[in-house]
Design a protein around this motif. Sequence first.
Motif, PDB file in Angstrom:
ATOM      1  N   LEU A  63       0.679  -1.049   0.274  1.00 41.79           N
ATOM      2  CA  LEU A  63       0.221   0.049   0.348  1.00 41.79           C
ATOM      3  C   LEU A  63       1.077   1.755   0.439  1.00 41.79           C
ATOM      4  O   LEU A  63       1.576   0.923   0.738  1.00 41.79           O
ATOM      5  N   GLN A  67      -1.425   7.346  -2.596  1.00 36.55           N
ATOM      6  CA  GLN A  67      -2.421   6.973  -3.900  1.00 36.55           C
ATOM      7  C   GLN A  67      -3.403   6.948  -2.711  1.00 36.55           C
ATOM      8  O   GLN A  67      -3.907   6.313  -2.059  1.00 36.55           O
ATOM      9  N   GLU A  69      -7.765   6.716  -2.846  1.00 35.95           N
ATOM     10  CA  GLU A  69      -8.655   5.929  -3.202  1.00 35.95           C
ATOM     11  C   GLU A  69      -9.490   5.881  -4.497  1.00 35.95           C
ATOM     12  O   GLU A  69     -10.541   7.051  -3.769  1.00 35.95           O
ATOM     13  N   PRO A  72     -14.144   2.421  -3.137  1.00 41.17           N
ATOM     14  CA  PRO A  72     -14.213   1.427  -1.886  1.00 41.17           C
ATOM     15  C   PRO A  72     -13.444   0.292  -2.682  1.00 41.17           C
ATOM     16  O   PRO A  72     -14.206  -0.758  -3.505  1.00 41.17           O
ATOM     17  N   ALA A  73     -12.346  -1.410  -2.652  1.00 44.77           N
ATOM     18  CA  ALA A  73     -11.967  -1.491  -2.782  1.00 44.77           C
ATOM     19  C   ALA A  73     -12.859  -2.766  -2.390  1.00 44.77           C
ATOM     20  O   ALA A  73     -12.857  -3.358  -1.302  1.00 44.77           O
ATOM     21  N   GLN A 135      -6.561  -2.258   7.262  1.00 45.07           N
ATOM     22  CA  GLN A 135      -7.859  -2.220   7.383  1.00 45.07           C
ATOM     23  C   GLN A 135      -8.326  -3.798   8.558  1.00 45.07           C
ATOM     24  O   GLN A 135      -7.548  -4.955   8.171  1.00 45.07           O
ATOM     25  N   ASP A 165      -6.945   0.610  10.500  1.00 40.81           N
ATOM     26  CA  ASP A 165      -8.157   1.506  10.439  1.00 40.81           C
ATOM     27  C   ASP A 165      -9.370   0.002  10.279  1.00 40.81           C
ATOM     28  O   ASP A 165     -10.272  -0.677   9.896  1.00 40.81           O
TER      29      ASP A 165
END
Length: 469
Positions: A63, A67, A69, A72-73, A135, A165
């Motif tokens: 990561l 970068q 976002e 949402p991935a 996350q 996160d």
Amino acid sequence: MVDTAQIAMENGDQLWFARPHAAGLAVGRLLPGTAALQGRFALKRRRARARAASAPQPSEHLLDPAQLELFPAPPRDWSRLDTTRPPAPTSAAVALVADFTSYMRGRGWSTHSFNGSTRTLRIVTGHLGADVPIQESDIRALASTYPNLHGARVINYLRLRGLLDARPPSDLCTARARHHATAVTHPAFSTAVHTFIDVLLGQGSTSSRARSPKTVENYVVAILDTLEAWIADGLTDPREVTKKHIEDALDPLRGDKARRLHTALRSFFRALKRERLVFRDPARAISLSSTRSVPTALPSDRIAGLLDHLDDPRDRLMVALVAIYALLPGQLVHLRRSDLDRSRGRLRLRRAGRLDHVIYLDAFTLRLVTAWELQRHRRWPDSSNPHFFVTRNTAVDESGPSISAGVIQHLFQCVGLPAGRLRVDRIVDEARHSADPVRLMELFGLSNLSATRYVLSAHPDKKHDPITP
């Protein structure tokens, strides 16, 4: 002097003639059907190629903090993780794993016993890096994929370091209530139940005090069978429910079942009326006659020597607070260390929507308090949990959770007396000696109606008539 194989030779490097391809000249002729030539340089070349092929490479999924976002991935599928060729960790990941090991040693944990936590952190940081907060869903998904991985302590550590996160907290009781609402067969009633849940959680069109998630689940479960019966009878909307329907649902029930359904239905239609999903409240004029049990004392032989059977200071203090000061199990769960004023011998009980109640501890209870705090400091000197009572799991949890109600329930099962029964006995005993409802209100924080009930139970000769001059 050129090292064409890019390896350090044991006996010094070979001096070659110019141009790199000169080292690849064949010496001798390879006859058909014979093996390849074997030699010192050929062996070293094969070993160098094997080392280069097996050397771990940095992960392709690191990561980047720069970068942004765009959207949402989707959740990562950690079940497809290739553990045979782990990526090369970054310097930040190596430092983070080393600091986590020091953190575990500082907490008094055995690093050998918690290798699963270290392995989880090493895998996550190896693939994602340690430059961007990780996350919480990734850690939980990875830990649930393999039985030898553990994520709870990793989550607490990353939260402490500001590298987590965190996902929004979810409550199982609320999730089950939503699931029950979705499972209702008719969409109109399903929508009504979802609206009912919103109102109970304080998320309706008008702000209100939120109920506990367990209360929300209990209310929803209580009305499900009745709603399904109405749907089976042909009702298609809550607006079609009449007073007669509710009376027919309550008629075959008795005792606690009738009271639970009556309370849940009244709350249900009151919420729909407030949200303007029904024109009138059919349950408003329905009353349920019920007999309330009279509080009675326990036999003295069941209470004698109650603390003598307990050795743990925490258990002894819990039982003493219930048996002497009539605390509720929920009050034991939510007690905080800041609620205790040892110098003044006072303990504050927080009550939602009401004034706090203060109790004054006697010398015996203060000695039990001292014994418990000494044991807590000896076992978990670095614990930051703000709650007064902790277990071996909650004491080391950086999120500071309270103990579960099951811990207290198990304790009183071992004692042989329910906590509520022991509490009632203490209040009845005080009512026998004082016969003053105001004193019961001051000692135990009771309402005036509850205090009067206890006095009448202890003194049946007294009447309900108001005092006249």
